[in-house]
Design an enzyme around this catalytic site. Structure first.
Site, short mmCIF file in Angstrom:
data_model
loop_
_atom_site.label_atom_id
_atom_site.label_comp_id
_atom_site.label_asym_id
_atom_site.label_seq_id
_atom_site.Cartn_x
_atom_site.Cartn_y
_atom_site.Cartn_z
N HIS A 134 -13.26 8.39 -9.12
CA HIS A 134 -13.10 8.17 -7.68
C HIS A 134 -12.30 9.33 -7.11
CE1 HIS A 134 -12.95 6.18 -3.91
NE2 HIS A 134 -11.75 5.64 -4.02
N ASP A 192 -4.17 4.34 -5.70
CA ASP A 192 -4.42 5.71 -5.26
C ASP A 192 -3.54 6.70 -6.02
OD1 ASP A 192 -6.20 4.59 -3.53
OD2 ASP A 192 -4.85 4.64 -1.80
N ASP A 228 0.87 -1.18 0.00
CA ASP A 228 0.00 0.00 0.00
C ASP A 228 0.91 1.23 0.00
OD1 ASP A 228 -1.79 2.02 0.44
OD2 ASP A 228 -2.65 1.19 2.27
N ASP A 279 -10.49 -3.72 -1.17
CA ASP A 279 -9.37 -2.77 -1.09
C ASP A 279 -8.42 -3.27 -0.01
OD1 ASP A 279 -7.86 -0.51 -1.54
OD2 ASP A 279 -9.33 0.90 -0.73
N ARG A 327 -7.55 -4.47 -5.44
CA ARG A 327 -6.36 -3.63 -5.59
C ARG A 327 -5.11 -4.49 -5.73
NH1 ARG A 327 -4.99 1.26 -1.42
NH2 ARG A 327 -4.22 -0.44 -0.12
N ASP A 332 -17.71 3.69 -0.18
CA ASP A 332 -16.42 3.39 0.43
C ASP A 332 -16.64 3.04 1.91
OD1 ASP A 332 -13.58 3.37 0.96
OD2 ASP A 332 -13.30 4.78 -0.69
#
Length: 929
Positions: A662, A604, A270, A529, A588, A416
């Site tokens: 998004h 992201d 991440d 996610d 993801r 979300d």
């Protein structure tokens, strides 16, 4: 009621502290370099050309299906076992493991769709220096050289690929650490076991250092109870200058050499606000590389789920075009070559060499191993509207109504993490989403759908049913001491289910049942996610490597975690419908085989022009390794786009496979109508263009499901002999027949698109202007421009009556766009089914072929034994590059003949045939006289 910040507690403050640090850029210090990753540093320090490995030819055994051969490391006398298989479809598999490891080493399960079928091997010759085997196909041979060990795959007089030609094979054998304890099994081991496989030798003891048995990065210490276990191998690719793949990286399509920097890293992480144009790891890891030159395409699939680094070097790197021309003029005998080295922290060497020779055959070879892209529901190919977060049910209703008010179609609205009750997944906030079924029914009434997030970190809370069940069943991953592993994520303290367990996945799938997931309905789908897994307070923002999945360490399988999460979720959506409905699951984190499970996005990103540009090579790279259903957050997740950037992003996203806007919760709202009427109109037009092409998108995904070929593909896939296409990544093809060159430069007044194909012609889909292939075409652009070209020789079905969602267009008529090539021929396909169930597997579909030749346009059934009916009909045919006919006659399957009305635009050579009226599933011929 508690405030938002109070409910989020320290996790929000931790994460927002990152966000508000002022730079909005990745903190590289949170992530390792190769020098900070002990095994990478050790392996990279091996000197080329000094391989200690020797093939023991006297140990060779050859059966009809495989070769086995022992290798010995002359430095420490440890023996390895090499297995070589010839697989169906021109694939060679090479496995290398310890001959007698202290304990089993991890071999990746569940990624291969079956045990690959083999083909015969035969011995051609053997002497004291090596062995030559026949691979059967096209005079292919494997040459195994004994001292040092080397393996070459040869076809005719050409070396296709060499293994260990640089002598960089490394295999750290499992051992006991002599200064801590003796091996309790040592007395029981066979006398023939090399002593170095029981404990460290004196030579190795002196090298116990720097992360062999533990290593520290920042505040985290990684214990290594099994000691050093890395594996590495080098591959040489003669004649190759261009290699691609190994996503996910925010980098160019053509992979760069890594001699002067870090290797490319494959380790699912991440990465907050990732940086562009570098080899840092990102959310996904697909250990597949493609090599291409004008003569051949090959692939390497390195089946290992541990942290992996990939080094690339080339003997042509750094040479200018002039330098290469000088070599040619002066008659340089140096053949271009790319050398690739794979380094993994643990596991075994298990590599599949896909020998092509064409791009399509490499795609087919990889698909035969790991499967094809899941065939998505038609609605998921429409437009998706998402934000972190839509505040409550009234907000959802207002946004939904806004699309109708501004006449912009969409299919999915997304929720979300804030929609849950305190970040407890499978729940709803009781105040903001008090009646989710009422909300979902309102969407269903408009033939629209919703996606809600379900993340794999579970709030540690004894009042939370999901947590209690996982804990009581022992389904959490354990820490090294055997207790449930806990880390920080959105809910605060969280446990992480062990998705590597089939029983855990089965239980998780059951939670999506309508009687378990309260408030869910059939038009609610799922988003996974944070499944790298993301652990805010873990090393490199992920899980400790010494966490335990049963007897295996997390280090062995880290890159598989997200694959398993998506697998369990997709299974849950299938099961809730009794196996009838196709799922839609966005993930993801990905690994090899993730294409079988759903869609992926590039994570992201940021509202910056460079992030818009990088979305193209990122999705192209994923498509090359099977994952076609890819997209990027339209508008950028972080920061706020200018209206120009937002418009250009919608125009680009409309022509990428997964089309979703998004945004971060700290950004201003950016629904498509909030930037003034002019920009609303531009966005509306881009989204509506997407919907007109839905029949083509659906056909491409059906083809990807059948063949493994990418939906969105680099130009070199279709023009493999044209070097001008090999490094292009600012334009792309959708299937064979649409070429897209989005506008990705701020303030652009023109773009230059390369139109390939020596004998091709290309038609601008907006103006119908005709252009010849093999040219760099300068295209003046305005804010409304989306440069898209249809290939001459193609027929593309479209639906021009755009409605509020794809389901509302189900029975609407088709317009056929017939673009003639220089021979005045064209062909295309139309695929129709119910759009959402697995009934197509029962052959409930329509699949038709359109052909135009000798002034006759026809529709024939490609699958006569398939059965399906449609109310859709053909209302218009537009022929580009046409001549004016004197009359047009339609003959239907029942031998009825009708003369049709038409218009002809002589200035553009466009013929429009109006209301021919045939059912889209019928046979017919149309003759132009």
């Amino acid at each position: 009621m508690a405030t938002f910040t109070e409910r989020m507690g320290p996790v929000l403050l931790f994460w927002l502290g990152l966000c508000l640090s002022g730079t909005w850029a990745v903190d590289k210090g949170n992530f390792k370099t190769c020098d900070q990753s002990a095994f990478c540093k050790r392996q990279r320090a091996i000197t080329p050309g000094e391989s200690p490995y020797r093939a023991l030819l006297e140990t060779m055994e050859l059966t009809n299906t495989k070769l086995t051969l022992q290798l010995i490391n002359d430095n420490n006398k440890v023996r390895l076992l090499l297995e070589l298989y010839r697989l169906q479809g021109n694939i060679t598999r090479v496995k290398i493991n310890e001959l007698k490891p202290l304990k089993p080493r991890y071999e990746v399960p569940d990624v291969l769709i079956r045990e690959p079928p083999t083909e015969p091997l035969s011995l051609l010759s053997q002497d004291e220096n090596g062995v030559v085997l026949s691979l059967g196909a096209e005079s292919q041979r494997v040459i195994v050289s004994a001292r040092p060990f080397r393996l070459d795959i040869v076809e005719g007089r050409d070396v296709l690929m060499s293994l260990n030609s640089r002598g960089l094979l490394g295999f750290e054998h499992l051992r006991m650490r002599k200064d801590t304890q003796a091996d309790p099994e040592a007395d029981n081991k066979e006398a023939t076991d090399p002593p170095s496989q029981v404990e460290t030798t004196k030579e190795e003891e002196e090298k116990v250092e720097d992360g062999m048995w533990e290593e520290t990065f920042k505040s985290h210490t990684d214990s290594k109870p099994n000691g050093p276990s890395a594996v590495s191998l080098d591959f040489s690719l003669p004649g190759v200058e261009h290699v691609y793949g190994i996503p996910e990286h925010a980098d160019t399509l053509k992979l760069k050499t890594t001699d002067s920097g870090d290797p490319y890293r494959l380790y699912n992480l991440d990465v907050f606000q990732y940086e562009l144009y570098n080899p840092m790891a990102l959310y996904g890891s697909v250990p597949v590389m493609l090599a291409h030159n004008a003569q051949r395409t090959t692939g390497i699939f390195w089946l290992n789920a541990a942290e992996t680094w990939v080094d690339i070097s080339s003997n042509t790197a750094g040479k200018t075009v002039f330098g290469k021309m000088l070599d040619y003029v002066q008659g340089s005998s140096e053949t271009p070559q790319t050398d690739v080295r794979w380094i993994s922290e643990s596991g075994i060497i298990d590599v599949f060499l896909m020998l092509g020779p064409t791009p399509r055959e490499v795609f087919s070879q990889y698909a035969s191993l790991t499967g094809t892209q899941a065939f998505p529901p038609l609605a998921s190919l429409g437009y998706h509207q998402c934000r972190w977060n839509y505040n409550d049910q009234e907000d959802v209703r207002a946004v939904d109504a806004g699309f109708d008010e501004h006449d912009i179609p969409y299919d999915f609205i997304w929720l979300d993490i804030e929609h849950t009750d305190g970040k407890r997944y499978f729940t709803w906030d009781p105040h903001k989403f008090a009646s989710p079924k009422e909300m979902l029914q309102g969407l269903m009434d408009k033939k629209r759908k919703m996606v809600a997030i379900v993340d794999p970190h579970i709030k540690v809370d004894t009042n939370y049913k999901i947590h209690n069940e996982i804990r009581s069943r022992g389904f959490y991953i354990k820490n090294k001491d055997g207790a449930d592993y806990e880390g920080w994520c959105w809910p605060g303290s969280a446990g992480y289910p062990d998705f590597t367990r089939p029983d855990m996945r089965a239980w998780w799938a059951g939670q999506f049942a309508y009687d378990q997931y309260e408030g869910s309905m059939e038009n609610l789908y799922t988003w996974n996610d944070m499944n790298e897994p993301s652990v805010f307070n873990g090393p490199e923002v992920t899980m400790h490597k010494d966490a335990l999945h049963g007897s295996w360490e997390h280090r062995d399988m880290h890159n598989l975690y997200g694959f398993y999460v998506q697998m369990a979720t997709a299974q849950g959506l299938i099961e809730r419908s009794g196996g009838v409905e196709r799922p839609f699951v966005l993930t993801r984190a990905v690994f090899a085989g993730s294409q079988r499970l759903g869609a992926v996005w590039t994570g992201d990103n940021a509202a910056e022009w460079d992030h818009l540009k990088i979305s193209i090579p990122m999705c192209l790279s994923l498509g090359l390794v099977g994952i076609s259903f890819c997209g990027a957050d339209v508008g950028g997740f972080f920061k706020s786009p200018s209206s120009e950037l937002l418009v250009r992003w919608y125009q680009t996203g409309a022509y990428q496979p997964f089309f979703r806007a998004h945004a971060h919760l700290d950004t201003p709202r950016r629904e498509p109508w909030l930037f003034g009427p002019e920009n609303t109109a531009l966005i509306r037009e881009a989204v509506r263009q997407r919907y007109t092409f839905l029949p083509y998108w659906y056909q491409l995904f059906y083809h990807a499901y059948q063949t493994g070929e990418p939906v969105m593909r680099p130009l070199w896939v279709e023009y493999p002999q044209d070097p001008a296409t090999f490094a292009l990544d600012d334009e792309f093809l959708l299937g064979r027949d649409l070429l897209v060159h989005p506008v990705t430069e701020e303030g652009a007044r023109g773009v230059t698109a390369y139109l390939p194909g020596k004998d091709e012609v290309w038609f601008d889909i907006h103006t119908f202007q005709k252009h010849n292939g093999v040219q760099n075409l300068y295209i003046p652009v305005t804010m409304s421009s989306i440069p898209v070209f249809q290939r001459g020789g193609s027929i593309i079905p479209r639906k021009l009556r755009v409605r509020r969602s794809s389901a509302c267009m189900e029975d609407d008529p088709y317009t056929l766009y017939v673009a003639l090539d220089n021979r005045r021929t064209a062909e295309g396909e139309l695929y129709i089914d119910d759009g959402h169930t697995f009934n197509f597997e029962k052959r409930e579909f329509i699949h038709r072929k359109f052909s135009f030749t000798n002034n006759v346009l026809s529709s024939v059934n490609l699958e006569p034994d398939a059965q399906f009916t449609t109310k859709s009909w053909v209302e218009r045919i537009i022929i580009l590059g046409a001549s004016k006919p004197s009359k047009i006659t339609l003959r239907t399957a029942d031998d009825q003949e009708n003369q049709l009305e038409f218009d002809f635009d002589a200035s553009m050579s466009v013929l429009t045939i109006r209301k021919p009226g045939m059912n889209a599933g019928a046979d017919w011929t149309m003759t132009l006289q």
